[in-house]
Design a protein around this motif. Sequence first.
Motif, PDB file in Angstrom:
ATOM      1  N   LEU A  81     -15.615 -35.819 -61.259  1.00 51.99           N
ATOM      2  CA  LEU A  81     -14.280 -35.319 -60.945  1.00 51.99           C
ATOM      3  C   LEU A  81     -14.135 -33.841 -61.303  1.00 51.99           C
ATOM      4  O   LEU A  81     -13.489 -33.076 -60.580  1.00 51.99           O
ATOM      5  CB  LEU A  81     -13.224 -36.139 -61.689  1.00 51.99           C
ATOM      6  CG  LEU A  81     -12.866 -37.491 -61.079  1.00 51.99           C
ATOM      7  CD1 LEU A  81     -11.979 -38.295 -62.031  1.00 51.99           C
ATOM      8  CD2 LEU A  81     -12.171 -37.322 -59.725  1.00 51.99           C
ATOM      9  N   THR A  82     -14.732 -33.428 -62.404  1.00 48.33           N
ATOM     10  CA  THR A  82     -14.674 -32.023 -62.788  1.00 48.33           C
ATOM     11  C   THR A  82     -15.363 -31.154 -61.747  1.00 48.33           C
ATOM     12  O   THR A  82     -14.904 -30.053 -61.427  1.00 48.33           O
ATOM     13  CB  THR A  82     -15.316 -31.819 -64.166  1.00 48.33           C
ATOM     14  OG1 THR A  82     -14.603 -32.605 -65.135  1.00 48.33           O
ATOM     15  CG2 THR A  82     -15.269 -30.363 -64.597  1.00 48.33           C
ATOM     16  N   LEU A  83     -16.455 -31.645 -61.199  1.00 45.15           N
ATOM     17  CA  LEU A  83     -17.148 -30.899 -60.155  1.00 45.15           C
ATOM     18  C   LEU A  83     -16.315 -30.852 -58.876  1.00 45.15           C
ATOM     19  O   LEU A  83     -16.222 -29.811 -58.222  1.00 45.15           O
ATOM     20  CB  LEU A  83     -18.509 -31.534 -59.880  1.00 45.15           C
ATOM     21  CG  LEU A  83     -19.445 -30.811 -58.902  1.00 45.15           C
ATOM     22  CD1 LEU A  83     -19.639 -29.362 -59.312  1.00 45.15           C
ATOM     23  CD2 LEU A  83     -20.776 -31.530 -58.836  1.00 45.15           C
ATOM     24  N   LEU A  84     -15.666 -31.963 -58.527  1.00 47.18           N
ATOM     25  CA  LEU A  84     -14.840 -32.023 -57.317  1.00 47.18           C
ATOM     26  C   LEU A  84     -13.573 -31.181 -57.452  1.00 47.18           C
ATOM     27  O   LEU A  84     -13.139 -30.528 -56.503  1.00 47.18           O
ATOM     28  CB  LEU A  84     -14.456 -33.479 -57.021  1.00 47.18           C
ATOM     29  CG  LEU A  84     -15.552 -34.362 -56.434  1.00 47.18           C
ATOM     30  CD1 LEU A  84     -15.201 -35.824 -56.615  1.00 47.18           C
ATOM     31  CD2 LEU A  84     -15.740 -34.045 -54.951  1.00 47.18           C
ATOM     32  N   GLY A  85     -12.936 -31.240 -58.617  1.00 46.67           N
ATOM     33  CA  GLY A  85     -11.730 -30.451 -58.856  1.00 46.67           C
ATOM     34  C   GLY A  85     -10.494 -30.943 -58.149  1.00 46.67           C
ATOM     35  O   GLY A  85      -9.524 -30.207 -57.995  1.00 46.67           O
ATOM     36  N   ALA A 173     -14.887 -29.658 -50.972  1.00 42.50           N
ATOM     37  CA  ALA A 173     -16.000 -29.156 -50.149  1.00 42.50           C
ATOM     38  C   ALA A 173     -16.438 -27.773 -50.616  1.00 42.50           C
ATOM     39  O   ALA A 173     -17.637 -27.505 -50.760  1.00 42.50           O
ATOM     40  CB  ALA A 173     -15.579 -29.113 -48.681  1.00 42.50           C
ATOM     41  N   ALA A 174     -15.471 -26.896 -50.856  1.00 42.86           N
ATOM     42  CA  ALA A 174     -15.804 -25.541 -51.292  1.00 42.86           C
ATOM     43  C   ALA A 174     -16.482 -25.549 -52.654  1.00 42.86           C
ATOM     44  O   ALA A 174     -17.475 -24.839 -52.876  1.00 42.86           O
ATOM     45  CB  ALA A 174     -14.540 -24.679 -51.328  1.00 42.86           C
ATOM     46  N   ARG A 175     -15.972 -26.357 -53.571  1.00 47.16           N
ATOM     47  CA  ARG A 175     -16.534 -26.391 -54.918  1.00 47.16           C
ATOM     48  C   ARG A 175     -17.959 -26.955 -54.904  1.00 47.16           C
ATOM     49  O   ARG A 175     -18.860 -26.428 -55.571  1.00 47.16           O
ATOM     50  CB  ARG A 175     -15.634 -27.210 -55.835  1.00 47.16           C
ATOM     51  CG  ARG A 175     -14.310 -26.533 -56.157  1.00 47.16           C
ATOM     52  CD  ARG A 175     -13.387 -27.490 -56.886  1.00 47.16           C
ATOM     53  NE  ARG A 175     -13.939 -27.912 -58.154  1.00 47.16           N
ATOM     54  CZ  ARG A 175     -13.705 -27.299 -59.321  1.00 47.16           C
ATOM     55  NH1 ARG A 175     -12.935 -26.222 -59.363  1.00 47.16           N
ATOM     56  NH2 ARG A 175     -14.236 -27.758 -60.442  1.00 47.16           N
ATOM     57  N   LEU A 176     -18.175 -28.039 -54.170  1.00 47.23           N
ATOM     58  CA  LEU A 176     -19.516 -28.620 -54.100  1.00 47.23           C
ATOM     59  C   LEU A 176     -20.492 -27.647 -53.444  1.00 47.23           C
ATOM     60  O   LEU A 176     -21.636 -27.507 -53.893  1.00 47.23           O
ATOM     61  CB  LEU A 176     -19.476 -29.934 -53.319  1.00 47.23           C
ATOM     62  CG  LEU A 176     -18.700 -31.089 -53.950  1.00 47.23           C
ATOM     63  CD1 LEU A 176     -18.700 -32.286 -53.007  1.00 47.23           C
ATOM     64  CD2 LEU A 176     -19.282 -31.486 -55.298  1.00 47.23           C
ATOM     65  N   ALA A 177     -20.038 -26.979 -52.380  1.00 42.71           N
ATOM     66  CA  ALA A 177     -20.913 -26.033 -51.696  1.00 42.71           C
ATOM     67  C   ALA A 177     -21.255 -24.847 -52.597  1.00 42.71           C
ATOM     68  O   ALA A 177     -22.409 -24.398 -52.634  1.00 42.71           O
ATOM     69  CB  ALA A 177     -20.243 -25.552 -50.409  1.00 42.71           C
ATOM     70  N   VAL A 215     -21.983 -21.092 -45.856  1.00 42.81           N
ATOM     71  CA  VAL A 215     -21.181 -21.244 -44.633  1.00 42.81           C
ATOM     72  C   VAL A 215     -20.123 -22.324 -44.837  1.00 42.81           C
ATOM     73  O   VAL A 215     -18.958 -22.165 -44.433  1.00 42.81           O
ATOM     74  CB  VAL A 215     -22.087 -21.582 -43.439  1.00 42.81           C
ATOM     75  CG1 VAL A 215     -21.255 -21.926 -42.201  1.00 42.81           C
ATOM     76  CG2 VAL A 215     -23.021 -20.419 -43.129  1.00 42.81           C
ATOM     77  N   LEU A 216     -20.515 -23.434 -45.462  1.00 43.30           N
ATOM     78  CA  LEU A 216     -19.562 -24.513 -45.721  1.00 43.30           C
ATOM     79  C   LEU A 216     -18.444 -24.040 -46.633  1.00 43.30           C
ATOM     80  O   LEU A 216     -17.264 -24.301 -46.370  1.00 43.30           O
ATOM     81  CB  LEU A 216     -20.296 -25.703 -46.352  1.00 43.30           C
ATOM     82  CG  LEU A 216     -19.408 -26.844 -46.881  1.00 43.30           C
ATOM     83  CD1 LEU A 216     -18.485 -27.380 -45.799  1.00 43.30           C
ATOM     84  CD2 LEU A 216     -20.279 -27.964 -47.449  1.00 43.30           C
ATOM     85  N   ALA A 217     -18.789 -23.345 -47.708  1.00 42.66           N
ATOM     86  CA  ALA A 217     -17.770 -22.860 -48.641  1.00 42.66           C
ATOM     87  C   ALA A 217     -16.799 -21.919 -47.943  1.00 42.66           C
ATOM     88  O   ALA A 217     -15.576 -22.011 -48.136  1.00 42.66           O
ATOM     89  CB  ALA A 217     -18.426 -22.174 -49.831  1.00 42.66           C
TER      90      ALA A 217
END
Length: 275
Positions: A81-85, A173-177, A215-217
């Motif tokens: 969850l911390t990674l997802l934000g 999506a941005a955080r994971l990328a 590109v995804l971020a």
Amino acid sequence: MSRSPGMPSPDELETRISELRAAVRRAMSTGDRREARHLRAELREAEKAWDDAVLGEPAPVPREDGERGLLPVREQVHQALTLLGAPAAPKLIGSVYAAFFPGEIPGSRLTSLRRDEERSFRTAPYARPYYLCAALTADLLAPARGLLTVSTWPLEQRIVGPLSPRTDFLTSAARLAEHAGRGRPSPDVQRLLWRFASNIPGAVNGTVGTVDPAVLAEAARAELDVHRDPDRRRRESAATRARDRLDDAERLFGSRLRALRDTGRRPASNGEMDR
């Protein structure tokens, strides 16, 4: 997960990272390249500290069978969850953990996790450094079906309104990328990023199944700019009501009975996602 005394928490580091990114953009917009380089160095240090705090090698803990295992389930969920934000469904939490961390989260253990956390909080409030709690619906301040959050997040971040499923999807999506882009994404990470990219315009520019994290971020942030402000206003309004009407436990786990009594209908599942 324990940390040394005086070390900033992951949430504090995330705030610092956001501040530094904004400062870098301001320095670049004014043409102050020296200041921009200095700030980028600080940003890299803050990001490394976040990696060490959240994604560091987990210490083994004894299991009942005497073997050496990984982190307890609640700490695994907290890391994901911390990674997802953003609030997330158990299925997504499990996918993120399996892609970015060693081991997997047993799906059966997630079923009763939120109830166990609520029971623990009501028995001994704030005895733990964090709790895994429910997202709250913006309309009824009731627990959103199937969405977990972290108690240390701001209340606005733990509330979901009509636009929140999309903004949370784009935020994650941005955080994971961004995190994947700091190294060489594994096949599992690539598959996870593809699931996000295939639902974001402009995020795919190559072979099917492969994603450029940068590109995804960028694509996720571009669409996020469209939805962020109206979603934020709805969440902030709901958070103000929650602070006025709910007690400490209800702000974390929702007010199911109050929602039923006030409306005469079942609590809404606004914001439910099975990503």
